[in-house]
Design an enzyme around this catalytic site. Structure first.
Site, PDB file in Angstrom:
ATOM      1  N   TYR A   1     -23.253  68.849 -49.797  1.00  0.00           N
ATOM      2  CA  TYR A   1     -23.416  69.781 -50.911  1.00  0.00           C
ATOM      3  C   TYR A   1     -22.049  70.202 -51.472  1.00  0.00           C
ATOM      4  O   TYR A   1     -21.800  70.124 -52.668  1.00  0.00           O
ATOM      5  CB  TYR A   1     -24.057  71.083 -50.424  1.00  0.00           C
ATOM      6  CG  TYR A   1     -25.538  71.163 -50.265  1.00  0.00           C
ATOM      7  CD1 TYR A   1     -26.310  71.798 -51.218  1.00  0.00           C
ATOM      8  CD2 TYR A   1     -26.173  70.683 -49.128  1.00  0.00           C
ATOM      9  CE1 TYR A   1     -27.683  71.959 -51.054  1.00  0.00           C
ATOM     10  CE2 TYR A   1     -27.550  70.835 -48.952  1.00  0.00           C
ATOM     11  CZ  TYR A   1     -28.293  71.472 -49.925  1.00  0.00           C
ATOM     12  OH  TYR A   1     -29.644  71.636 -49.754  1.00  0.00           O
TER      13      TYR A   1
ATOM     14  N   CYS B   1     -22.106  83.923 -49.417  1.00  0.00           N
ATOM     15  CA  CYS B   1     -22.760  83.690 -50.712  1.00  0.00           C
ATOM     16  C   CYS B   1     -22.046  84.430 -51.835  1.00  0.00           C
ATOM     17  O   CYS B   1     -21.723  83.844 -52.873  1.00  0.00           O
ATOM     18  CB  CYS B   1     -24.220  84.122 -50.637  1.00  0.00           C
ATOM     19  SG  CYS B   1     -25.057  84.007 -52.224  1.00  0.00           S
TER      20      CYS B   1
ATOM     21  N   LYS C   1     -19.009  79.960 -56.824  1.00  0.00           N
ATOM     22  CA  LYS C   1     -19.223  78.531 -57.106  1.00  0.00           C
ATOM     23  C   LYS C   1     -20.013  78.354 -58.403  1.00  0.00           C
ATOM     24  O   LYS C   1     -19.643  77.574 -59.275  1.00  0.00           O
ATOM     25  CB  LYS C   1     -19.959  77.910 -55.915  1.00  0.00           C
ATOM     26  CG  LYS C   1     -20.271  76.431 -55.971  1.00  0.00           C
ATOM     27  CD  LYS C   1     -21.546  76.062 -56.669  1.00  0.00           C
ATOM     28  CE  LYS C   1     -22.815  76.682 -56.200  1.00  0.00           C
ATOM     29  NZ  LYS C   1     -23.358  76.198 -54.948  1.00  0.00           N
TER      30      LYS C   1
ATOM     31  N   CYS D   1     -22.005  80.726 -53.013  1.00  0.00           N
ATOM     32  CA  CYS D   1     -22.916  80.513 -54.145  1.00  0.00           C
ATOM     33  C   CYS D   1     -22.461  81.170 -55.447  1.00  0.00           C
ATOM     34  O   CYS D   1     -22.474  80.532 -56.508  1.00  0.00           O
ATOM     35  CB  CYS D   1     -24.295  81.070 -53.814  1.00  0.00           C
ATOM     36  SG  CYS D   1     -24.833  80.823 -52.132  1.00  0.00           S
TER      37      CYS D   1
ATOM     38  N   GLU E   1     -20.505  69.242 -55.107  1.00  0.00           N
ATOM     39  CA  GLU E   1     -20.443  70.310 -56.108  1.00  0.00           C
ATOM     40  C   GLU E   1     -19.005  70.523 -56.589  1.00  0.00           C
ATOM     41  O   GLU E   1     -18.737  70.610 -57.796  1.00  0.00           O
ATOM     42  CB  GLU E   1     -21.016  71.612 -55.527  1.00  0.00           C
ATOM     43  CG  GLU E   1     -22.521  71.545 -55.354  1.00  0.00           C
ATOM     44  CD  GLU E   1     -23.131  72.831 -54.808  1.00  0.00           C
ATOM     45  OE1 GLU E   1     -22.382  73.699 -54.314  1.00  0.00           O
ATOM     46  OE2 GLU E   1     -24.378  72.950 -54.864  1.00  0.00           O
TER      47      GLU E   1
ATOM     48  N   GLU F   1     -42.036  67.358 -68.649  1.00  0.00           N
ATOM     49  CA  GLU F   1     -43.439  67.014 -68.911  1.00  0.00           C
ATOM     50  C   GLU F   1     -43.819  65.744 -68.153  1.00  0.00           C
ATOM     51  O   GLU F   1     -44.991  65.502 -67.860  1.00  0.00           O
ATOM     52  CB  GLU F   1     -43.727  66.877 -70.406  1.00  0.00           C
ATOM     53  CG  GLU F   1     -43.040  65.734 -71.101  1.00  0.00           C
ATOM     54  CD  GLU F   1     -43.385  65.688 -72.603  1.00  0.00           C
ATOM     55  OE1 GLU F   1     -44.559  65.638 -72.932  1.00  0.00           O
ATOM     56  OE2 GLU F   1     -42.437  65.720 -73.432  1.00  0.00           O
TER      57      GLU F   1
ATOM     58  N   HIS G   1     -44.419  69.869 -74.538  1.00  0.00           N
ATOM     59  CA  HIS G   1     -43.779  68.775 -75.259  1.00  0.00           C
ATOM     60  C   HIS G   1     -42.891  69.310 -76.385  1.00  0.00           C
ATOM     61  O   HIS G   1     -43.291  70.252 -77.062  1.00  0.00           O
ATOM     62  CB  HIS G   1     -44.870  67.867 -75.850  1.00  0.00           C
ATOM     63  CG  HIS G   1     -44.325  66.666 -76.543  1.00  0.00           C
ATOM     64  ND1 HIS G   1     -43.770  65.612 -75.865  1.00  0.00           N
ATOM     65  CD2 HIS G   1     -44.237  66.377 -77.868  1.00  0.00           C
ATOM     66  CE1 HIS G   1     -43.365  64.702 -76.737  1.00  0.00           C
ATOM     67  NE2 HIS G   1     -43.627  65.143 -77.956  1.00  0.00           N
TER      68      HIS G   1
HETATM   69  P1  NDP Z   1     -22.743  69.171 -45.100  1.00  0.00           P
HETATM   70  O1  NDP Z   1     -23.099  69.088 -43.674  1.00  0.00           O
HETATM   71  O2  NDP Z   1     -23.809  69.145 -46.132  1.00  0.00           O
HETATM   72  O3  NDP Z   1     -21.709  68.013 -45.455  1.00  0.00           O
HETATM   73  C1  NDP Z   1     -20.607  67.725 -44.672  1.00  0.00           C
HETATM   74  C2  NDP Z   1     -20.050  66.411 -45.144  1.00  0.00           C
HETATM   75  O4  NDP Z   1     -18.828  66.158 -44.491  1.00  0.00           O
HETATM   76  C3  NDP Z   1     -20.973  65.232 -44.835  1.00  0.00           C
HETATM   77  O5  NDP Z   1     -20.933  64.357 -45.920  1.00  0.00           O
HETATM   78  C4  NDP Z   1     -20.351  64.634 -43.588  1.00  0.00           C
HETATM   79  O6  NDP Z   1     -20.579  63.258 -43.459  1.00  0.00           O
HETATM   80  C5  NDP Z   1     -18.872  64.878 -43.874  1.00  0.00           C
HETATM   81  N1  NDP Z   1     -18.059  64.935 -42.675  1.00  0.00           N
HETATM   82  C6  NDP Z   1     -18.257  65.661 -41.560  1.00  0.00           C
HETATM   83  N2  NDP Z   1     -17.255  65.465 -40.676  1.00  0.00           N
HETATM   84  C7  NDP Z   1     -16.401  64.595 -41.251  1.00  0.00           C
HETATM   85  C8  NDP Z   1     -15.188  63.994 -40.855  1.00  0.00           C
HETATM   86  N3  NDP Z   1     -14.648  64.255 -39.659  1.00  0.00           N
HETATM   87  N4  NDP Z   1     -14.577  63.131 -41.703  1.00  0.00           N
HETATM   88  C9  NDP Z   1     -15.141  62.864 -42.903  1.00  0.00           C
HETATM   89  N5  NDP Z   1     -16.272  63.392 -43.340  1.00  0.00           N
HETATM   90  C10 NDP Z   1     -16.914  64.260 -42.534  1.00  0.00           C
HETATM   91  O7  NDP Z   1     -21.858  70.476 -45.188  1.00  0.00           O
HETATM   92  P2  NDP Z   1     -21.346  71.342 -46.407  1.00  0.00           P
HETATM   93  O8  NDP Z   1     -20.167  72.017 -45.846  1.00  0.00           O
HETATM   94  O9  NDP Z   1     -21.228  70.556 -47.659  1.00  0.00           O
HETATM   95  O10 NDP Z   1     -22.501  72.378 -46.607  1.00  0.00           O
HETATM   96  C11 NDP Z   1     -22.969  73.172 -45.500  1.00  0.00           C
HETATM   97  C12 NDP Z   1     -24.314  73.743 -45.812  1.00  0.00           C
HETATM   98  O11 NDP Z   1     -24.168  74.785 -46.745  1.00  0.00           O
HETATM   99  C13 NDP Z   1     -25.286  72.764 -46.451  1.00  0.00           C
HETATM  100  O12 NDP Z   1     -25.974  72.009 -45.499  1.00  0.00           O
HETATM  101  C14 NDP Z   1     -26.187  73.662 -47.213  1.00  0.00           C
HETATM  102  O13 NDP Z   1     -27.238  74.074 -46.379  1.00  0.00           O
HETATM  103  C15 NDP Z   1     -25.305  74.838 -47.566  1.00  0.00           C
HETATM  104  N6  NDP Z   1     -24.910  74.786 -48.988  1.00  0.00           N
HETATM  105  C16 NDP Z   1     -25.875  74.874 -49.935  1.00  0.00           C
HETATM  106  C17 NDP Z   1     -25.547  74.821 -51.271  1.00  0.00           C
HETATM  107  C18 NDP Z   1     -26.630  74.892 -52.282  1.00  0.00           C
HETATM  108  O14 NDP Z   1     -27.720  75.333 -51.956  1.00  0.00           O
HETATM  109  N7  NDP Z   1     -26.384  74.471 -53.510  1.00  0.00           N
HETATM  110  C19 NDP Z   1     -24.172  74.680 -51.715  1.00  0.00           C
HETATM  111  C20 NDP Z   1     -23.229  74.585 -50.630  1.00  0.00           C
HETATM  112  C21 NDP Z   1     -23.598  74.637 -49.327  1.00  0.00           C
HETATM  113  P3  NDP Z   1     -21.931  62.664 -42.797  1.00  0.00           P
HETATM  114  O15 NDP Z   1     -22.989  62.769 -43.847  1.00  0.00           O
HETATM  115  O16 NDP Z   1     -21.570  61.265 -42.480  1.00  0.00           O
HETATM  116  O17 NDP Z   1     -22.196  63.503 -41.592  1.00  0.00           O
END
Ligand code: NDP
Length: 478
Positions: free
Chosen positions: A176, A42, A50, A47, A180, A466, A461
Site C-alpha cells: 500500500y 492515521c 497522505k 491516512c 501510494e 453502471e 447512466h
Molecule cells: P505492506 O506489508 O503492505 O507492504 C510491504 C512491502 O514491502 C511488500 O511489498 C513487501 O514485499 C516489501 N518488503 C518487505 N520487506 C522487504 C525487504 N526486506 N526488502 C524489500 N521489500 C520488502 O506494508 P505497508 O507498510 O505498505 O502497509 C502496512 C499496512 O498499512 C497495510 O497492510 C495496510 O493494512 C495499511 N495501510 C493501508 C492504507 C490504505 O488503506 N489505503 C494505506 C497505507 C497503509 P512482499 O510482498 O514480497 O512481502
C-alpha cells in the site's frame, strides 16, 4: 480492590481515543496516555496527511485534461513550503480536535510514555496508576530492511517532514504505502523509481487489478522495476555533511516516529539486484510495519505476543491476561483505521456494556490511494476459485471523461460470483475514485447480495460504475 481508573488506555490513535471516549460515556473513569501527538498514525503520519498529498498530486493531471477539453490552462511549479506549512497547521488543528474530544468526554489525558508494571498497574512520568482494565492501542511503526546504511533511507513518517521536495526518489516495496507514495510523489513532479522484489505489486490483491494498476503507474511515468531489490546503498556525496551512523536515526519502536538522520541530506548511491547502479535524492523504505510493543512492560504484566511481536488477542480483543485488552495495529490483525475504531467500540460494548461483541473482520472494503485508485472488497478471483466454482464478470474500458481527452488508460470493474449461491463474493475496481465506489459496493457484498440483485438495480447512466449492474455474461468461469 479499589482502582484509580476503570480503564487506562495506552495510545492516543484512532482506536484508543474512540474506545476511551465511548467507555467514558458509560460513566467509567478513564485515562489515556500518549507519548507523542494525539491522533496516532492515521491523523499525524498516515491516512490524513497522505490523502492531502494525494489531492495535491492530482492537479497537474486535471489541468492537462482541462486543456484537452478546451481550457487555456497551465500549471506552474509546486510550492512544497506552502503545502507543508498548511499541512502542519491542519495536523495541529486535528490534534487539538482529538484533545478536545477527549477532554469533553471527561477522559484524563496523560502526556508521556506509559509502561505496564503488572496486570493492573501503569507507570507514567514517575507516577503509578492502577486500573481495572488496561487497553493497549499503541499502533505500529515502519521498518527498514536489515542492511548497511538503511538508516539513510526515509520511512513514510519522514516524507511528511521533508524540508524540500526531492528531484528523484527510489521507493522500495510494493505494498500500500510504496504504491501510494510512488503515485503521490510522481504527481508532485518527482522522478520516481520503484523496486519491488516480487513478480507484481500489491501481493494479495486481485491479480488482474494489480496488473492493470501496475501498467497504469508505468504508463504515467513511474519507473517500476519488478523482481528487483536494493542490495547496497551509500552516501553518494560526502560533501553534504557528516555521514550519520545508524544510532542517529531513532529506532521508532516505541511509537514516536523514527526520524531519518537529519545530518545527511545528499544523494544516495544504490546498487540493485539486477546489477544497475543509480543515484537518487532519497531512498524511501516502504517495506512494512511492526507493532509497537517494545518496552511496554508486556513481560511484567505477563501479556503474550506472537513471533512478529504483535499482541495476541481473542475475538473480544482480550489478551491472555484477563484485565488487559489490545486493539488496532498492535495486534497485527487488519491494519486499517476503521477496523481499529470498530475493535475499540466492540471492546467497550463487551467490557463496559455487558454485551459480549466479537469484532467482525469479514468482508472489509479497502482502497489503495494510487492513481488510479484500487478499491477492493471480498475474495480475489484467485482466492475464490480455490474455494468454490465461480463466474467472473469483468470489463476493462476507457472511461468517457478520459477517452474524450485522448487518454489511453483503462479502468477495471470486476465481480466474482459464486456459481452455486450467485452471491457476489468479491469486487475489484481500478479507476479514479475507486475508493469512493468500493464503499458503496461494500454494503451490497457485506450483505450477501447476489449478482441478480445487483442487476435488478437500475444503472445510473452515464457512469463508469453502471457496469457493475450491466455485465450480463461471465468473462470466464472457474
Ligand atoms: P505492506 O506489508 O503492505 O507492504 C510491504 C512491502 O514491502 C511488500 O511489498 C513487501 O514485499 C516489501 N518488503 C518487505 N520487506 C522487504 C525487504 N526486506 N526488502 C524489500 N521489500 C520488502 O506494508 P505497508 O507498510 O505498505 O502497509 C502496512 C499496512 O498499512 C497495510 O497492510 C495496510 O493494512 C495499511 N495501510 C493501508 C492504507 C490504505 O488503506 N489505503 C494505506 C497505507 C497503509 P512482499 O510482498 O514480497 O512481502
Amino acid at each position: 480492590m479499589a482502582f484509580d481508573y476503570d480503564l487506562y488506555v495506552i495510545g492516543g490513535g484512532s482506536g484508543g481515543v474512540r474506545a476511551a471516549r465511548v467507555a467514558a460515556a458509560t460513566g467509567a473513569k478513564v485515562a489515556l496516555a500518549e507519548e507523542y501527538r494525539m491522533g496516532g498514525t492515521c491523523v499525524i503520519r498516515g491516512c490524513v496527511p497522505k490523502k492531502l498529498m494525494v489531492f495535491a498530486s492530482t492537479y497537474p493531471g486535471q489541468v492537462e485534461e482541462a486543456k484537452a477539453y478546451g481550457w487555456e490552462a497551465q500549471i506552474g511549479g509546486f510550492n512544497w513550503d506552502h503545502f507543508s506549512g498548511k499541512l502542519n497547521a491542519e495536523l495541529d488543528r486535528l490534534e487539538g480536535v482529538y484533545r478536545n474530544l477527549l477532554g469533553g468526554s471527561d477522559v484524563e489525558i496523560h502526556d508521556g510514555r506509559a509502561v505496564m508494571k503488572d496486570a493492573h498497574t501503569v507507570s507514567i512520568n514517575g507516577q503509578d496508576y492502577t486500573a481495572k482494565h488496561i487497553l493497549i492501542a499503541t499502533g505500529g511503526h515502519p521498518v527498514r530492511p536489515d542492511m548497511p546504511n538503511a538508516h539513510l533511507g526515509l520511512s513514510s513518517n519522514d516524507i511528511f517532514k521533508m524540508k524540500k521536495l526531492p528531484k528523484s526518489v527510489l521507493i522500495i516495496g510494493g505494498g500500500y504505502i510504496a504504491c501510494e507514495f510512488a503515485c503521490i510523489l510522481h504527481g508532485l513532479g518527482v522522478e520516481v523509481t520503484q523496486y519491488y522484489r516480487g513478480a507484481q505489486i500489491l501481493r494479495g490483491f486481485d491479480d488482474e487489478a494489480r496488473g492493470l494498476l501496475a501498467e497504469s503507474m508505468m504508463g504515467r511515468g513511474i519507473k517500476l522495476h519488478l523482481g528487483t531489490n536494493i542490495v547496497e546503498m551509500a552516501p553518494a556525496d560526502e560533501a553534504h555533511g557528516p555521514i550519520p551512523t545508524a544510532s542517529d536515526a531513532a529506532g521508532g519502536g516505541g511509537g514516536v516516529p523514527d526520524n531519518h538522520a537529519e545530518h545527511y541530506s545528499g544523494p544516495i548511491w544504490v546498487k540493485s539486484t539486477n546489477g544497475s547502479e543509480e543515484t537518487f535524492d532519497h531512498v524511501v523504505f516502504a517495506t512494512g510495519r511492526a507493532p509497537n510493543t517494545d518496552g511496554l512492560g508486556l513481560e511484567a504484566a505477563g501479556v503474550k505476543t506472537n513471533r512478529r511481536g504483535a499482541i495476541e488477542v481473542d475475538k473480544y480483543s482480550q489478551t491472555n491476561v484477563p484485565s488487559v485488552f489490545a486493539i488496532g495495529d498492535v495486534t497485527g490483525r487488519v491494519e486499517l483505521t476503521p477496523v481499529a475504531i470498530r475493535e475499540g467500540m466492540a471492546f467497550v460494548e463487551t467490557v463496559f456494556k455487558g454485551n459480549p461483541t466479537p469484532v467482525d473482520h469479514d468482508l472489509i472494503p479497502s482502497a489503495v490511494f494510487t492513481q488510479p485508485e484500487l478499491g477492493t472488497v471480498g475474495l480475489t478471483e484467485e482466492q475464490a476459485r480455490e474455494i468454490e466454482p465461480i463466474d467472473v464478470y469483468c470489463t476493462s474500458f476507457k472511461p468517457m471523461q478520459q477517452a474524450f481527452a485522448g487518454g489511453s488508460e483503462r479502468v477495471l470493474m470486476k465481480l466474482i460470483v459464486s456459481q452455486e449461491s450467485r452471491k457476489v463474493l468479491g469486487c475489484h475496481i481500478v479507476a479514479d475514485h475507486a475508493g469512493e465506489l468500493i464503499q458503496m459496493v461494500g454494503i451490497a457484498v457485506k450483505n450477501g447480495l447476489t449478482k441478480e440483485q445487483f442487476d435488478a438495480t437500475c444503472a445510473v447512466h452515464p457512469t463508469m460504475s453502471e457496469e457493475l449492474v450491466t455485465m450480463k455474461t461471465p468473462m470466464r468461469s472457474a
